[in-house]
Motif scaffolding. Structure first.
Motif, PDB file in Angstrom:
ATOM      1  N   GLY A 180       2.013   0.808   3.770  1.00  0.00           N
ATOM      2  CA  GLY A 180       3.067  -0.108   4.178  1.00  0.00           C
ATOM      3  C   GLY A 180       2.597  -1.537   4.385  1.00  0.00           C
ATOM      4  N   MET A 181       1.282  -1.757   4.491  1.00  0.00           N
ATOM      5  CA  MET A 181       0.766  -3.113   4.685  1.00  0.00           C
ATOM      6  C   MET A 181       0.763  -3.870   3.364  1.00  0.00           C
ATOM      7  SD  MET A 181      -2.411  -2.639   7.344  1.00  0.00           S
ATOM      8  CE  MET A 181      -2.702  -4.402   7.396  1.00  0.00           C
ATOM      9  N   MET A 219       0.848  -1.157   0.000  1.00  0.00           N
ATOM     10  CA  MET A 219       0.000   0.000   0.000  1.00  0.00           C
ATOM     11  C   MET A 219       0.903   1.232   0.000  1.00  0.00           C
ATOM     12  SD  MET A 219      -3.311  -0.186   0.145  1.00  0.00           S
ATOM     13  CE  MET A 219      -3.277  -1.861   0.659  1.00  0.00           C
ATOM     14  N   VAL A 220       0.719   2.095  -0.986  1.00  0.00           N
ATOM     15  CA  VAL A 220       1.550   3.298  -1.026  1.00  0.00           C
ATOM     16  C   VAL A 220       0.774   4.551  -0.635  1.00  0.00           C
ATOM     17  CG1 VAL A 220       3.244   2.382  -2.649  1.00  0.00           C
ATOM     18  CG2 VAL A 220       1.240   3.579  -3.532  1.00  0.00           C
ATOM     19  N   ILE A 255      -2.445   0.803  -4.425  1.00  0.00           N
ATOM     20  CA  ILE A 255      -1.713  -0.432  -4.152  1.00  0.00           C
ATOM     21  C   ILE A 255      -0.653  -0.615  -5.228  1.00  0.00           C
ATOM     22  CG2 ILE A 255      -1.914  -2.932  -3.863  1.00  0.00           C
ATOM     23  CD1 ILE A 255      -4.952  -2.384  -3.282  1.00  0.00           C
ATOM     24  N   GLU A 256       0.588  -0.840  -4.808  1.00  0.00           N
ATOM     25  CA  GLU A 256       1.700  -1.051  -5.740  1.00  0.00           C
ATOM     26  C   GLU A 256       1.884  -2.546  -5.977  1.00  0.00           C
ATOM     27  OE1 GLU A 256       6.174   0.677  -6.244  1.00  0.00           O
ATOM     28  OE2 GLU A 256       5.514   0.201  -4.236  1.00  0.00           O
ATOM     29  N   HIS A 257       2.026  -2.922  -7.251  1.00  0.00           N
ATOM     30  CA  HIS A 257       2.238  -4.316  -7.637  1.00  0.00           C
ATOM     31  C   HIS A 257       3.574  -4.433  -8.366  1.00  0.00           C
ATOM     32  CE1 HIS A 257      -2.092  -4.831  -6.923  1.00  0.00           C
ATOM     33  NE2 HIS A 257      -2.261  -3.747  -7.649  1.00  0.00           N
ATOM     34  N   ASP A 258       4.035  -5.649  -8.550  1.00  0.00           N
ATOM     35  CA  ASP A 258       5.243  -5.887  -9.342  1.00  0.00           C
ATOM     36  C   ASP A 258       5.025  -5.430 -10.782  1.00  0.00           C
ATOM     37  OD1 ASP A 258       6.540  -7.046  -7.178  1.00  0.00           O
ATOM     38  OD2 ASP A 258       5.976  -9.089  -7.744  1.00  0.00           O
TER      39      ASP A 258
END
Length: 90
Positions: A37-38, A1-2, A16-19
């Motif tokens: 951060g989670m 989570m950004v 939400i950050e993903h690859d």
């Protein structure tokens, strides 16, 4: 989570950050069940949206989903259709 929190006129939003340079943005949430951060797993609840709210221009607000890759919006239908197909074929 950004990012997780209120944003002007959009209710509570999550980014939400993903690859692979992907980000998911969810806006119009009434409640957040996560924080910056989670880590979240696929299918895990991240919040709730009651829906049916009226915005400042008198329009109805609902849940908003945006998928981005390297900062550019992309059509999420490929992933949504795949998820639906996986649930109905199993």
């Amino acid at each position: 989570m950004v990012f997780a929190g209120p944003f002007e006129g959009y209710g509570q939003i999550l980014i939400i950050e993903h690859d692979g340079g992907y980000h998911t943005l969810l806006a119009g949430l009434d409640r957040l069940d996560t924080s910056v951060g989670m880590w979240v797993l696929a299918g895990e609840p991240v919040g709730a949206a009651a829906g049916g709210r009226t915005d400042a221009l008198g329009g109805t607000q609902g849940l908003y989903l945006e998928l981005r890759r390297k900062g550019q919006p992309i059509n999420p239908w490929r992933w949504i259709a795949g998820a639906i197909q996986n649930r109905t074929s199993g």
